[in-house]
Scaffold this motif. Structure first.
Motif, PDB file in Angstrom:
ATOM      1  N   VAL A 131       0.919  -1.222   0.082  1.00 34.22           N
ATOM      2  CA  VAL A 131       0.077  -0.012  -0.066  1.00 34.22           C
ATOM      3  C   VAL A 131       0.834   1.178  -0.039  1.00 34.22           C
ATOM      4  N   ALA A 132       0.957   2.050  -1.134  1.00 34.42           N
ATOM      5  CA  ALA A 132       1.685   3.273  -1.243  1.00 34.42           C
ATOM      6  C   ALA A 132       1.065   4.430  -1.564  1.00 34.42           C
ATOM      7  N   THR A 133       1.450   5.489  -1.270  1.00 37.14           N
ATOM      8  CA  THR A 133       1.043   6.739  -1.644  1.00 37.14           C
ATOM      9  C   THR A 133       2.107   7.798  -2.165  1.00 37.14           C
ATOM     10  N   PRO A 134       1.818   8.589  -3.196  1.00 35.91           N
ATOM     11  CA  PRO A 134       2.842   9.654  -3.637  1.00 35.91           C
ATOM     12  C   PRO A 134       2.602  10.776  -2.903  1.00 35.91           C
ATOM     13  N   LEU A 144      -1.025   8.900   5.545  1.00 33.50           N
ATOM     14  CA  LEU A 144      -0.895   7.746   6.508  1.00 33.50           C
ATOM     15  C   LEU A 144      -2.346   7.292   6.756  1.00 33.50           C
ATOM     16  N   ARG A 145      -3.261   8.010   7.153  1.00 32.32           N
ATOM     17  CA  ARG A 145      -4.657   7.565   7.473  1.00 32.32           C
ATOM     18  C   ARG A 145      -5.151   6.673   6.455  1.00 32.32           C
ATOM     19  N   GLU A 146      -5.383   7.252   5.430  1.00 32.84           N
ATOM     20  CA  GLU A 146      -5.982   6.516   4.362  1.00 32.84           C
ATOM     21  C   GLU A 146      -5.192   5.242   3.787  1.00 32.84           C
ATOM     22  N   ARG A 147      -3.834   5.152   4.043  1.00 36.46           N
ATOM     23  CA  ARG A 147      -3.172   3.934   3.886  1.00 36.46           C
ATOM     24  C   ARG A 147      -3.658   2.952   4.807  1.00 36.46           C
ATOM     25  N   LEU A 148      -3.729   3.437   6.331  1.00 35.28           N
ATOM     26  CA  LEU A 148      -3.860   2.528   7.199  1.00 35.28           C
ATOM     27  C   LEU A 148      -5.358   1.958   7.262  1.00 35.28           C
ATOM     28  N   LYS A 149      -6.435   2.622   6.685  1.00 39.38           N
ATOM     29  CA  LYS A 149      -7.679   2.329   6.477  1.00 39.38           C
ATOM     30  C   LYS A 149      -7.664   1.121   5.467  1.00 39.38           C
ATOM     31  N   ILE A 171      -5.905 -10.752   2.444  1.00 39.85           N
ATOM     32  CA  ILE A 171      -4.707 -10.338   1.622  1.00 39.85           C
ATOM     33  C   ILE A 171      -3.538 -10.190   2.247  1.00 39.85           C
ATOM     34  N   LYS A 172      -2.318 -10.465   1.822  1.00 39.23           N
ATOM     35  CA  LYS A 172      -1.088 -10.417   2.420  1.00 39.23           C
ATOM     36  C   LYS A 172      -0.507  -8.987   2.126  1.00 39.23           C
ATOM     37  N   ALA A 173      -0.600  -8.086   2.830  1.00 37.60           N
ATOM     38  CA  ALA A 173      -0.211  -6.708   2.548  1.00 37.60           C
ATOM     39  C   ALA A 173       0.862  -6.047   3.419  1.00 37.60           C
ATOM     40  N   GLU A 174       1.636  -5.193   2.894  1.00 37.26           N
ATOM     41  CA  GLU A 174       2.463  -4.501   3.771  1.00 37.26           C
ATOM     42  C   GLU A 174       2.251  -2.851   3.341  1.00 37.26           C
ATOM     43  N   MET A 175       2.939  -2.241   4.146  1.00 32.50           N
ATOM     44  CA  MET A 175       3.065  -0.754   3.880  1.00 32.50           C
ATOM     45  C   MET A 175       4.477  -0.144   4.833  1.00 32.50           C
ATOM     46  N   LEU A 176       4.926   1.003   4.426  1.00 31.40           N
ATOM     47  CA  LEU A 176       6.095   1.350   5.172  1.00 31.40           C
ATOM     48  C   LEU A 176       5.730   2.236   6.500  1.00 31.40           C
ATOM     49  N   TYR A 177       6.272   1.899   7.583  1.00 32.12           N
ATOM     50  CA  TYR A 177       5.847   2.316   8.943  1.00 32.12           C
ATOM     51  C   TYR A 177       6.257   3.900   9.086  1.00 32.12           C
ATOM     52  N   GLY A 213      -3.654   8.621  -3.602  1.00 41.02           N
ATOM     53  CA  GLY A 213      -3.404   9.978  -3.479  1.00 41.02           C
ATOM     54  C   GLY A 213      -4.702  10.907  -3.515  1.00 41.02           C
ATOM     55  N   GLU A 214      -4.212  12.228  -3.612  1.00 45.63           N
ATOM     56  CA  GLU A 214      -5.333  13.034  -3.667  1.00 45.63           C
ATOM     57  C   GLU A 214      -6.323  13.097  -4.692  1.00 45.63           C
ATOM     58  N   GLN A 215      -5.624  12.678  -5.940  1.00 47.63           N
ATOM     59  CA  GLN A 215      -6.516  12.375  -7.312  1.00 47.63           C
ATOM     60  C   GLN A 215      -7.299  11.345  -7.291  1.00 47.63           C
ATOM     61  N   GLU A 216      -6.787  10.207  -6.630  1.00 47.24           N
ATOM     62  CA  GLU A 216      -7.741   9.035  -6.374  1.00 47.24           C
ATOM     63  C   GLU A 216      -8.681   9.081  -5.619  1.00 47.24           C
ATOM     64  N   GLN A 217      -8.247   9.827  -4.502  1.00 45.86           N
ATOM     65  CA  GLN A 217      -9.336  10.087  -3.413  1.00 45.86           C
ATOM     66  C   GLN A 217     -10.680  10.831  -3.955  1.00 45.86           C
TER      67      GLN A 217
END
Lengths: 506, 506
Positions: B414-417, B422-427, B437-443, B468-472
């Motif tokens: 799960v990435a963001t540009p 952070l909050r959107e990635r956590l959700k 699903i086996k998933a990771e993100m950077l802390y 990102g903003e656009q996607e949201q």
């Protein structure tokens, strides 16, 4: 004075009394587990004038064999736990069963008397590992690793006594997940709590609650209550007994044994009644005494952030900020947590089991540095699943449900109704094995057909292939369903394909 | 004089010299395994005037940590071995790491000095288990079980020295399969050999050969050669060294150290050159000396039957009757066997590895009785997979092939540009976890996109979801394939389904 948060006071009181009640059911049945062993012990006393062994056959105190039934349950539970750890990107690690004694001492302070030491047989002084956390920290330091997300499943050993009557064993399995590395605050911590929720929900153990606190809040609370700093760890160790002892008894230990002033103990007594959610954190920020303590404020700030993340993870309602939570182990430095089952769902005629803590963990930012010659820090946070208690609950539940556990996975049994068909059975079963089919037969030259069919019924094998003179003449094999007792003749060359079809359908 | 059977003499001689050659490659690379550790040791020497630990950080002699890379290889191999054991109807069992010392002593005679004893800390005298066979026999006797087909995977400990340079560790894993019970002759024995073939073929370790003999033939041979009965076990122990020493050296040990008459040793020397198949059995039935020995005749009779069953199982060409096979352990009473890899397939630039025995076992009909107060017999036959050697071969092969082993199973990152996502990635990541699903993100609160994408490439994660903003704004998430770098926009509510579809296709 802080007030109770989130839930009405009475609900909490009920919960608390449940949680503090000694786990009686657990004691009784853990002994029950050993009844087979006990029976073996009683009946295997050697009689006089026998040439045979003059020792009583037994296994070491506090240990046990795990029967095939128990192994099936364990395998399923461990698979589920490990697949959760892998879902969160953890790598596997294994460390030796023993470490150099000097690597372990001073890590557990009051508990180090519980370590099993190996005999000095010339060479190094060794001890069996006491947990999986200290070896992990030693591994990180030794390999100069600055970050790692790892899981480890393995046995650990503690010379606790008396062991079995308390439902505790001296050899037991631990399942740990830890995140090491410098990261932004509370993100890995929140993931650890998410994992605890996923494991406990996934195992369907019933309703649970995760109590959260922070060592800095505990220490801050001790400081503002007037505990001398030299007594922090000792008083913390007493507080940790609150899940086994009443506050009255814990208070007595603090005052009479650890020399705490009674009024200081009473101030602690007021704080540790507090549990709740985010609102309690806000209240404590306003607490006239606690808000003066820098450490406590840091802890409260982190907990506030943690709860924000837990809300995003959708698990905030499972988490309870609880000022009475202390965690016995010395190496924790920040957030600490402990999951308790509120009650396992009582099924027909089943006594509700109170098993207490089923998972726990916390942040330990200083442990790796104690192994590093230059004292480099590698902050860590992790959790340990109380897998033995979970095994116990699931085993009890299965026992109560009278469900028969299959201890083998055999799919097909190779039988014959006639004498002198051993060679045909051997050829046939090899064909099945070579096709990857799980198959068994009786190791007898001429078994009776009924014996063979009974074996299938007793062990739960679903299919039987039967070969006899008639079948051999016609170039067929009979395929029998054990459940329906239906039999069909299958061409010998189609047998494997037909069995695979049947197995994929079931 | 017996003649060589099955294969022409020269082929056998070549094979034999290969088998008897000391495993040099194994020595070198086992040290190589530890280079990381050795480096850590060298660089972690504490410097003077430091307040930090004044011990050298290390692990016990002869032990090692298993890194995530090693764990991945082990898990795959163990899964394959255990699924073979289950295919043959075996049940799982676990026994404690240590036993009462008195349960273990006298079972290994010459080897009992290699046992790890625990320190007497008040209570029982305990020792770490030396193998899984003796605890299995103890379990059968203690629970009065008359039959059982079980497998067990676990660590055992032996204080062998010097350990690492020989490619041997003091802590290592064993994988055992055993069949206990009174059955018709040679049926379970043949199944054990079938299992060895299935495991070794399944692991694709290259060509192998299973040497078979019988303790009764060994003893019969000793008797007719003129070995005094009191020296049987000692001479047998010498003979067992034939896979590490030349006959010349073994003969010297027999004569000089064990006091055997030279002409007796020479008679043994003639017999132990014999290996072959069924024809060798027939020859030995006619051997003027051996045919006079009752024990030897029983052994030969059983071997003849065994070969008949092995032919039906389709594995006779993998089995070689070999009079030089002795097996070191004292408890064997009948058929014994040992599998050797003839040569691992040498890939480009790879030195052929000679690793010797990779599986072994035999019949031990008297061991359970030594634990039973009434001396009741439970005949047993079993095998142990030399899993450490197999791990080592596969690890070496992977190292030589430069294949990168994934140590995690993460499917989605799960990435963001952008900053402050952070909050959107956590959700989002919680949603993925909850869907299995086996998933990771950077802390990190605000990681760089490039860092995030590099992480995926380095760890082999195949998919990235980017928010990102656009996607949201548009209510979508970008789904990126790491390999092709293609990105598509997916409606947020369809994301989990789309990911699951992609994963099921790959």
């Amino acid at each position: 004075m802080p007030q109770l948060g989130l839930l009405p006071r009475r609900t909490w009181a009920t919960l608390l009394s449940q949680l503090l009640r000694p786990p009686r059911a657990a004691c009784i049945s853990a002994v029950g587990c050993h009844s087979q062993v006990a029976e073996a012990l009683l009946t295997s006393q050697p009689k006089p004038h026998q040439e045979k062994p003059n020792f009583i056959i037994k296994i070491p105190k506090g240990t046990r064999d795990l029967s095939p039934q128990q192994m099936v349950v364990r395998e399923k539970i461990l698979d589920m736990v490990v697949s959760c750890f892998k879902r969160h990107g953890a790598k596997g690690l294994d460390t030796p069963a023993f470490e150099l004694t000097e690597m372990l001492t001073e890590k557990y302070e009051e508990h180090s008397g519980l370590m099993y030491d190996l005999k000095d047989q010339g060479g190094e002084l060794l001890s069996l590992r006491y947990d999986l956390t200290v070896p992990f920290a030693r591994y990180l330091a030794m390999n100069k690793l600055k970050k790692m997300k790892r899981y480890q499943v393995g046995k650990v050993w503690r010379r606790e006594s008396p062991t079995i009557v308390q439902g505790r064993y001296r050899e037991f399995c631990q399942c740990d997940f830890d995140i090491a590395g410098h990261f932004d605050p509370m993100i890995p911590d929140a993931e650890c709590l998410k994992i605890m929720c996923e494991v406990l929900s996934g195992l369907q153990l019933g309703d649970f609650l995760i109590k959260v606190n922070d060592r800095r809040i505990v220490d801050g609370m001790f400081a503002v209550c007037g505990v001398p700093e030299s007594k922090f760890r000792a008083i913390c160790a007493s507080m940790d007994k609150l899940d086994k002892m009443s506050w009255r008894d814990v208070r007595h230990e603090m005052v009479a044994k650890k020399g705490l002033a009674p009024e200081v103990a009473d101030r602690i007594g007021e704080y540790i009644q507090c549990h709740g959610g985010v609102s309690l954190i806000e209240q404590l920020f306003q607490d006239p005494r606690l808000s003066q303590n820098k450490q406590a404020l840091e802890g409260l700030g982190d907990l506030k952030l943690l709860f924000e993340y837990l809300t995003l993870f959708g698990i905030a309602e499972k988490i309870c900020f609880d000022l009475s939570l202390a965690r016995g182990v010395d190496y924790y430095t920040g957030v600490i947590y402990e999951a308790v089952l509120l009650q396992t769902p009582a099924q027909a005629g089943e006594e509700p089991l109170n098993v207490g803590s089923v998972a726990a963990g916390g942040r330990y930012d200083e442990l790796v540095a104690t192994f590093d010659p230059k004292g480099h820090k590698v902050p860590c946070v992790g959790l340990s699943i109380g897998i033995e208690r979970i095994f116990y609950i699931v085993e009890q539940r299965m026992k109560n449900s009278f469900k028969k556990v299959r201890t083998t996975e055999t799919q097909v049994f190779v039988a014959t109704p006639q004498k002198n068909f051993l060679r045909e059975r051997l050829k046939l079963i090899a064909e099945l094995w070579d096709a990857g089919i799980k198959a068994e037969m009786l190791y007898k030259n001429n078994p009776k057909l009924l014996t063979q069919l009974h074996y299938c019924e007793n062990t739960g094998i679903p299919l039987v292939v039967i070969i006899g003179e008639q079948e051999q003449k016609e170039g067929v094999i009979k395929l029998r369903s054990v459940a329906s007792r239906e039999e069909v003749a299958i061409k010998r060359e189609n047998l494997v394909a037909e069995i695979q079809k049947r197995l994929s359908e079931s």
